[in-house]
Design an enzyme around this catalytic site. Structure first.
Site, PDB file in Angstrom:
ATOM      1  N   GLU A   1     -70.443 -33.038 -23.007  1.00 31.07           N
ATOM      2  CA  GLU A   1     -71.463 -33.102 -24.064  1.00 31.07           C
ATOM      3  C   GLU A   1     -72.235 -34.411 -24.052  1.00 31.07           C
ATOM      4  O   GLU A   1     -73.453 -34.413 -24.221  1.00 31.07           O
ATOM      5  CB  GLU A   1     -70.821 -32.883 -25.442  1.00 31.07           C
ATOM      6  CG  GLU A   1     -70.461 -31.431 -25.759  1.00 31.07           C
ATOM      7  CD  GLU A   1     -69.157 -30.961 -25.146  1.00 31.07           C
ATOM      8  OE1 GLU A   1     -68.444 -31.786 -24.526  1.00 31.07           O
ATOM      9  OE2 GLU A   1     -68.820 -29.762 -25.269  1.00 31.07           O
TER      10      GLU A   1
ATOM     11  N   HIS B   1     -62.957 -26.347 -34.914  1.00 32.37           N
ATOM     12  CA  HIS B   1     -63.987 -25.377 -34.514  1.00 32.37           C
ATOM     13  C   HIS B   1     -64.636 -24.715 -35.727  1.00 32.37           C
ATOM     14  O   HIS B   1     -65.167 -23.615 -35.626  1.00 32.37           O
ATOM     15  CB  HIS B   1     -63.398 -24.263 -33.628  1.00 32.37           C
ATOM     16  CG  HIS B   1     -63.051 -24.691 -32.236  1.00 32.37           C
ATOM     17  ND1 HIS B   1     -62.087 -25.615 -31.968  1.00 32.37           N
ATOM     18  CD2 HIS B   1     -63.540 -24.307 -31.028  1.00 32.37           C
ATOM     19  CE1 HIS B   1     -61.985 -25.772 -30.650  1.00 32.37           C
ATOM     20  NE2 HIS B   1     -62.859 -24.994 -30.060  1.00 32.37           N
TER      21      HIS B   1
END
Lengths: 326, 322
Positions: free
Chosen positions: A59, A128
């Site tokens: 990322e 998440h």
């Protein structure tokens, strides 16, 4: 009007914008086949591997690359598979994308979109399931959008891609399969314009992202009890259309703010502060707030339900604000 | 003595020497103005590392991009950054390159392909990858060079960016100025490999180590890497072993518990200016001619900056959004 779901509305916006402007490119994990959520499906077939690229799981690297491509005149749309993963790329987003134009004296702009699904309700556990718009609305130089239905998803994404500033674009996993009417072709929702999603007269419910849907469900329940709730959706939290929010409160004299992020220093704190500044004399009750309880979002379904806000919590907050319950 | 040039004319070498001297004198002037209290904040001078700046930028076109670091004055000058406006930025003036928002650590001049000094160590490498991606799609043969230090080679951003550039064969040159120290932490203690260039192997890219005090060696290595990048063969990693003669930042001593005075003096014998003077067999008159021009240019920049208007308070709120 035809009805499509939120994922397809986003997908349509991406297709249209990539067609419209060759500088729009898509990067992210699994964006080519889009097995996980499907927002980018079909883009690679249509626009080719130069403009639509799977990235390795890095990322920091690929969000930073998005900043660099924007510096070189492209308009990258980066997917972060789960909003929680943006923490691996805070530097390129917050230190670089948001500040570069300013720090370099206006020599360049960073037309970057980082789009990502947040939210709980799907039992993915603490790392998440987060909703983080409150973090990013604090950063000068960033814009933050939170579409709550398919039409806004399309219209806001198109605005985000055309915006010359970095945009943190908050989608929601619970919204992905929801359907709604979406205009075909050119449909733009400008940033900084709140929408009244349901008119009412007794209280204003301000919802963020998916919580707008909880507000609408709560309003329906309240209507059966003779309480008329107005539901207002800011649609972007930076910029924030405080004028429309305050206007609704001046009409209803009561307000509850509903978000899925945590209460402490949440979006609701900012909105409540601005409403008391702009409509203090009109308030007949303290502003109510509904948010996630002060814990990470747990995995197990009943625990998760307990921590996350739901329409029951909204109804309860409304009744408190109306003095129906203590 | 510096390496003999394969591709450089004597005239070109004189120009390169001139640019190195400009960097040296700029840094000395910046140091002087800092000590006089006219420059605030942090100034990281690159004295000792001039051959890296000039060796690299002399192998680039104006359309190519550089991204540099907190120690970026030298790279900026070598890429052709407007000197008066750069000095004005150091002094925080309204007409500084970054309108007094960035200062020494964020010098940029997009008009000459200088895409910024980036003061978060390692942050510039993913950006370089992204610029390389844009250049690849654009197909005009541009390359991006990212300067970083030995310290930054331990950041995740280095590894993630090298991998991205390698899998996509992006036209990016990773130029590591290994000056031996991340502030006061020696590279031998911070870094698991002897040569940082060895890390290229992990990304199936060429990695070379060159003498960072030798402007010709740096130029040749960069030229090869640029050619490779323009041909679509992907990234390269160049490690230049170099040395900063001054401390990490102003206020730091030039030597201290982390490095000895003897070590500094040993490296000073390989001053990149001295090496190039020897290579060019420069006479006293030659040197004086260079010196005078540069001195005048730096005085003029300093005058320009000091006489420039202060930034207005209103300007603090400009350029937050496009």
């Amino acid at each position: 009007m035809r009805e499509i779901n939120y994922v397809d509305a986003l997908n349509e916006a991406l297709h249209e914008e990539m067609e419209r402007d060759k500088k729009v490119i898509c990067l992210g994990e699994d964006v080519e086949l889009a097995y996980v959520f499907g927002v980018t499906k079909g883009l690679k077939d249509k626009f080719g591997g130069a403009r639509v690229r799977d990235t390795p799981i890095s990322e920091l690297g690929f969000v930073g690359a998005g900043v660099g491509a924007a510096m070189a005149g492209y308009r990258p749309v980066i997917e972060i598979m789960f909003m929680d993963f943006i923490m691996l790329a805070m530097d390129p987003l917050v230190n670089q994308a948001a500040k570069l134009r300013y720090m370099l004296g206006g020599q360049l702009s960073i037309p970057l979109v980082v789009r990502t699904p947040g939210g709980g309700g799907v039992q993915y556990g603490p790392t998440h399931s987060q909703v983080l718009e409150a973090w990013f609305m604090q950063v000068p130089g960033l814009k933050v959008a939170c579409p709550s239905d398919p039409a806004d998803a399309k219209g806001l994404l198109k605005s985000a891609i055309r915006d010359d500033n970095p945009v943190f674009f908050c989608e929601h996993k619970m919204l992905y399969k929801t359907k709604g009417p979406v205009p075909e072709g050119e449909h733009i929702v400008p940033f900084g314009q709140a929408a009244v999603k349901r008119e009412g007269s007794d209280i204003t419910l301000i919802g963020i992202g998916y919580q707008v849907q909880n507000c609408l469900r709560a309003a329906e329940l309240l209507a059966s009890e003779g309480i008329s709730a107005e539901v207002v959706d800011p649609r972007t939290v930076a910029p924030l259309d405080t004028a429309t929010l305050a206007e609704s409160v001046r009409k209803t004299n009561r307000c509850v703010i509903v978000e899925e992020g945590h209460l402490r220093s949440g979006v609701g704190a900012e909105i409540a502060a601005s409403i008391q500044e702009e409509a203090f004399d009109y308030l007949d009750a303290p502003i109510g707030r509904v948010a996630a309880l002060n814990a990470p979002i747990p995995f197990e379904v009943e625990l998760e339900d307990y921590v996350l806000p739901n329409e029951g919590n909204v109804v309860e907050a409304v009744k408190k604000a109306l003095g129906v319950i203590a | 003595m510096a390496k003999k040039a394969k591709s450089l004319t004597k005239k070109r070498l004189h120009e390169m020497y001139h640019d190195m001297l400009r960097i040296r004198r700029f840094e000395e002037k910046a140091d002087e103005l800092f000590m006089a209290g006219l420059i605030k904040g942090a100034v990281h001078v690159s004295i000792g590392q001039e051959a890296c700046s000039v060796g690299v930028c002399s192998a680039l076109n104006r359309e190519d991009a550089i991204l540099t670091t907190h120690r970026g004055h030298g790279h900026s000058i070598a890429k052709g950054t407007r000197l008066n406006e750069m000095m004005a930025e150091l002094l925080g003036k309204a007409n500084g390159l970054c309108r007094a928002k960035g200062g020494s650590m964020h010098i940029a001049d997009i008009s000459v392909g200088h895409y910024g000094a980036h003061s978060i160590v390692g942050a510039n490498m993913p950006m370089a990858a992204g610029m390389g991606l844009a250049y690849q799609i654009e197909g005009k043969g541009q390359v991006a060079v990212v300067f970083f230090g030995d310290g930054a080679s331990n950041q995740g951003s280095f590894h993630e960016s090298m991998n991205l550039c390698a899998i996509w064969k992006l036209p990016v040159i990773f130029f590591c100025e290994n000056n031996g120290y991340a502030v006061s932490f020696g590279v031998g203690r911070s870094t698991a490999v002897e040569d940082i260039s060895a890390r290229a192997q992990g990304y199936n890219a060429p990695g070379v180590t060159v003498d960072g005090m030798d402007v010709v060696a740096v130029h040749e290595a960069t030229r090869e890497a640029v050619e490779r990048a323009r041909n679509g063969d992907g990234p390269s990693l160049i490690e230049a072993k170099t040395y900063r003669f001054f401390g990490h930042s102003r206020g730091d001593p030039h030597f201290g518990p982390y490095r000895t005075e003897e070590e500094v003096n040993e490296w000073r014998k390989r001053d990149p200016l001295l090496l190039t003077e020897k290579l060019l067999k420069m006479s006293k008159t030659d040197k004086e001619a260079h010196q005078k021009d540069v001195r005048d240019e730096m005085e003029a920049a300093s005058e320009f900056a000091q006489n420039s208007p202060k930034a207005t308070l209103e300007s603090a709120l400009e350029d937050v959004y496009a």
